[in-house]
Design a protein around this motif. Sequence first.
Motif: not given
Length: 341
Positions: A216-243
């Motif tokens: 929805e943010w074609t011009a992103p801002i910092g805070i929306i780095a983890i603005y995402a659907h919960p499933l996406e946040h789990m699998l694509s944002n958080t998992l690659p970092v904590i694994i």
Amino acid sequence: MTAKTEPSDTSGAAAAGSSNSRQGPGGLWDSVKKAVFVIGSGILLLAAFGNSLTWHFQKFWGASGDFWQNLWTKLYLMFEGHDAALFYMGTMLLPTLAYWGSNSLLLLVDTTGKPSFITRYRIQVDKNNPVDPVKLRNAVKTVFFNWICISGPMVVAAYHLTTWRANPCGPELPTFHWALMELAVFSILEEVLFYYSHRLFHHPSLYKHFHKQHHEWTAPIGIIAIYAHPLEHMLSNTLPVIIGPVILGSHITTTSLWYCFALVSTTISHCGYHLPFLPSPEFHDYHHLKFNQCYGVLGVLDRLHSTDTKFRQTKQYERHVLLTNLTPLTESIPDTPKKGQ
């Protein structure tokens, strides 16, 4: 952005992928060399910074012996018998301060347009000037939910998984060079997992249900780095970092440093400003602008799969460098004038 736009963009990405053989090994090798240079330079700078900082701390406070080990031992004894509390302090409190501290400063600029010194470095100069307050409030609500309800439980799970094979809160710190090696491994794992999970969420059957929210943010801002659907946040944002820390059984100090680094890095990638002496956010900003380019973090897999071919033909690619002076790159490398202007 409509749901039917992305499938055509995704097919465009697939078409770009089919041109990989035409790119030849040279383009991929250049990308690999760039990634090695970036990671290697970062490690060398961290090593130099760490050694210098230790020396200054020791000189200022008159510390004897290994300053960092002594400091950790005092903290460890304070939490003796409460390893879980110590782990959560390092992996929740410190990353929270890193993420929300950096984003508080950026939100001040995004909502007020001041100081103008920073707004001069806006990448998409005609966007978020200032940011839409209603849209921002909705994003912040989702970010809070993901932070507390998704990231929090995943960090708890990471602690229990790590303790099965190692002691993440042991009394001995890892050597500085081992910690740097781990950070390099974390970066590689994040690149692989984020690229493929991110690209998967761009598949037409998944995009409209999950990833469209982030775009929805074609011009992103910092805070929306983890603005995402919960499933996406789990699998694509958080998992690659904590694994990475879970697989290596890393010490809490290395894990905490990595979490903070990853959060600040993704904030910079989304911030919308190409600021002096900070990593370039042009790569991911272009992804938000065009959707079917630049899926990764380091760019190696994008070069391998030819999902950066359009990006490399743009002014944004020319600006995708470390800015080492105070002249905005939109001024030193201006857009090509449109016909008739």
